[in-house]
Write a protein that holds these residues in place. Structure first.
Motif, PDB file in Angstrom:
ATOM      1  N   HIS A   1       0.747  -1.121  -0.232  1.00 17.73           N
ATOM      2  CA  HIS A   1      -0.130  -0.022   0.099  1.00 17.73           C
ATOM      3  C   HIS A   1       0.764   1.154   0.169  1.00 17.73           C
ATOM      4  O   HIS A   1       1.802   1.432   0.651  1.00 17.73           O
ATOM      5  CB  HIS A   1      -0.572   0.260   0.968  1.00 17.73           C
TER       6      HIS A   1
ATOM      7  N   ASP B   1      -4.057   3.417  -3.085  1.00 17.22           N
ATOM      8  CA  ASP B   1      -4.317   4.186  -1.759  1.00 17.22           C
ATOM      9  C   ASP B   1      -4.669   5.443  -3.189  1.00 17.22           C
ATOM     10  O   ASP B   1      -3.830   6.396  -3.240  1.00 17.22           O
ATOM     11  CB  ASP B   1      -4.012   4.517  -0.511  1.00 17.22           C
TER      12      ASP B   1
ATOM     13  N   TRP C   1      -3.368   9.650  -2.357  1.00 16.71           N
ATOM     14  CA  TRP C   1      -1.692   9.577  -2.075  1.00 16.71           C
ATOM     15  C   TRP C   1      -1.511   9.087  -3.422  1.00 16.71           C
ATOM     16  O   TRP C   1      -0.460   9.353  -3.385  1.00 16.71           O
ATOM     17  CB  TRP C   1      -1.537   8.496  -0.631  1.00 16.71           C
TER      18      TRP C   1
ATOM     19  N   HIS D   1      -7.249   1.844  -2.454  1.00 16.97           N
ATOM     20  CA  HIS D   1      -7.728   2.330  -0.604  1.00 16.97           C
ATOM     21  C   HIS D   1      -8.552   3.363  -1.056  1.00 16.97           C
ATOM     22  O   HIS D   1      -7.867   4.551  -2.437  1.00 16.97           O
ATOM     23  CB  HIS D   1      -6.501   2.933   0.141  1.00 16.97           C
TER      24      HIS D   1
ATOM     25  N   LYS E   1      -9.994   6.903  -1.109  1.00 17.47           N
ATOM     26  CA  LYS E   1      -9.584   7.730   0.378  1.00 17.47           C
ATOM     27  C   LYS E   1      -9.855   9.804  -0.682  1.00 17.47           C
ATOM     28  O   LYS E   1      -9.307   9.534  -1.744  1.00 17.47           O
ATOM     29  CB  LYS E   1      -8.509   7.616   0.396  1.00 17.47           C
TER      30      LYS E   1
ATOM     31  N   GLU F   1     -11.235   4.379   3.500  1.00 19.21           N
ATOM     32  CA  GLU F   1     -10.272   4.824   4.303  1.00 19.21           C
ATOM     33  C   GLU F   1     -10.427   6.604   4.980  1.00 19.21           C
ATOM     34  O   GLU F   1     -10.458   6.907   3.738  1.00 19.21           O
ATOM     35  CB  GLU F   1      -9.031   4.894   3.864  1.00 19.21           C
TER      36      GLU F   1
HETATM   37 MG    MG Z   1      -4.386   4.220   2.788  1.00 16.70          MG
END
Ligand code: MG
Length: 315
Positions: free
Chosen positions: A179, A228, A231, A254, A256, A287
């Protein structure tokens, strides 16, 4: 009569068999999220999102997660062969009793800087972690933090260690993944290359992106990538470009945003889901890290679920 053990054995053989066939996507696609539970969307939650609000009372917190509408969870907090204060078997029972399923877990090895001297220690750590996660019943085991990578030599060793962790997991029927945050999108100079300098240096691409080195240096049959998406955007990269370029390597995501999903204007979740589904998305976890001051973590987690549940682009 088929015992539970036989059944589990069969399951892990199926997973391993699928991997050996050479493609990650079809194996994971067999457990693809689809509205099979009476029309209910299967939405997963990374439990890190709840912090202390969950760890203060795990049994009641797990029930609240299920009541909101989540079906699966990804763990955070494994350490010293326990999940927080609980033995792994005990923890699994609490989650089962709440009507949730543990499908994944975030686990960091004991070293942040991998060296030739500590790779055996890391390998032994993964053997124990895998043993415990077979008991927890996960499909995936994921390393969430980047080891120290300052040059190509570091990247090469990290890939070897990741492949080894993948092999250990695969033997137990568990998929091993990585991740990202945003630091993986930093560039490092190629051997012998001098990075650009001067006032406009930051506009000049050079060397290699660490994430690309990880994708290239790991075996797709052993290591998947849990992107993610937030990110990745924070690393100034486009998730869709990666999905296009490496269609089989992102079976898990993820989901997010800066805070509650869909509220920032930074994330195009419709495009992300469409492309991920067409690549055979297996599962995803919501998340939420930074919460607004006027909201509890549970309220944030609920609003994220509602956003996905009300979005027609989420199956
Ligand atoms: Mg994450």
């Amino acid at each position: 009569m088929e015992t539970k053990r036989d059944f589990l054995k069969k399951l892990s053989l199926l997973t391993v068999g699928g991997f050996m066939a050479g493609s990650v996507a079809p194996v994971l696609a067999s457990t693809k999220n689809s509205p099979t539970v009476a029309g209910k969307k299967v939405v997963g939650l990374q439990i890190y999102s709840l912090g202390k609000e969950l760890t203060d009372n795990v049994p009641s917190g797990m029930k609240r997660i299920a009541e909101i509408g989540y079906s699966t969870i990804e763990l955070a907090g494994y350490g010293n062969r326990k999940m927080g204060q609980y033995d792994v078997g005990e923890y699994r029972k609490i989650v089962d009793d709440a009507g949730l399923k543990i499908t994944s877990s975030h686990v960091n090895p004991p070293e942040r800087k991998f060296t030739k001297e500590n790779v055996t220690k890391i390998s032994d750590f993964w053997k124990q972690a895998v043993e415990d996660h077979v008991k927890l019943g996960v499909k995936s085991l994921v390393q969430p933090m980047m080891p120290s990578i300052e040059n190509h030599e570091d990247a090469k060793l990290v890939c070897e260690v990741f492949n080894n962790a993948g092999e250990i997991s695969k033997a137990a029927g568990i998929n091993w993944g990585y991740h990202n945050h945003n630091m993986e999108f930093k560039r490092i100079a190629k051997p012998g290359e001098t990075p650009p300098s001067g006032p406009f240096a930051s506009f000049i691409p050079f060397g290699d992106i660490i994430y690309d080195l990880l994708l290239a240096g790991t075996d797709p049959k052993l290591v998947f990538f849990e992107m993610d998406v937030y990110w990745t955007v924070m690393g100034q990269m486009d998730p869709l470009e990666y999905f296009e370029k490496h269609p089989t390597r992102f079976p898990v995501l993820h989901i997010k945003d800066r805070s509650v999903l869909g509220q920032s204007g930074m994330m195009n979740f419709e495009n992300i889901f469409k492309k991920a589904y067409s690549n055979g998305l297996s599962e995803y976890f919501v998340e939420i890290e930074k919460i607004k001051a006027d909201m509890t973590q549970f309220e944030g987690v609920k609003q994220c679920f509602d956003y996905l549940n009300n979005s027609s682009f989420v199956k």
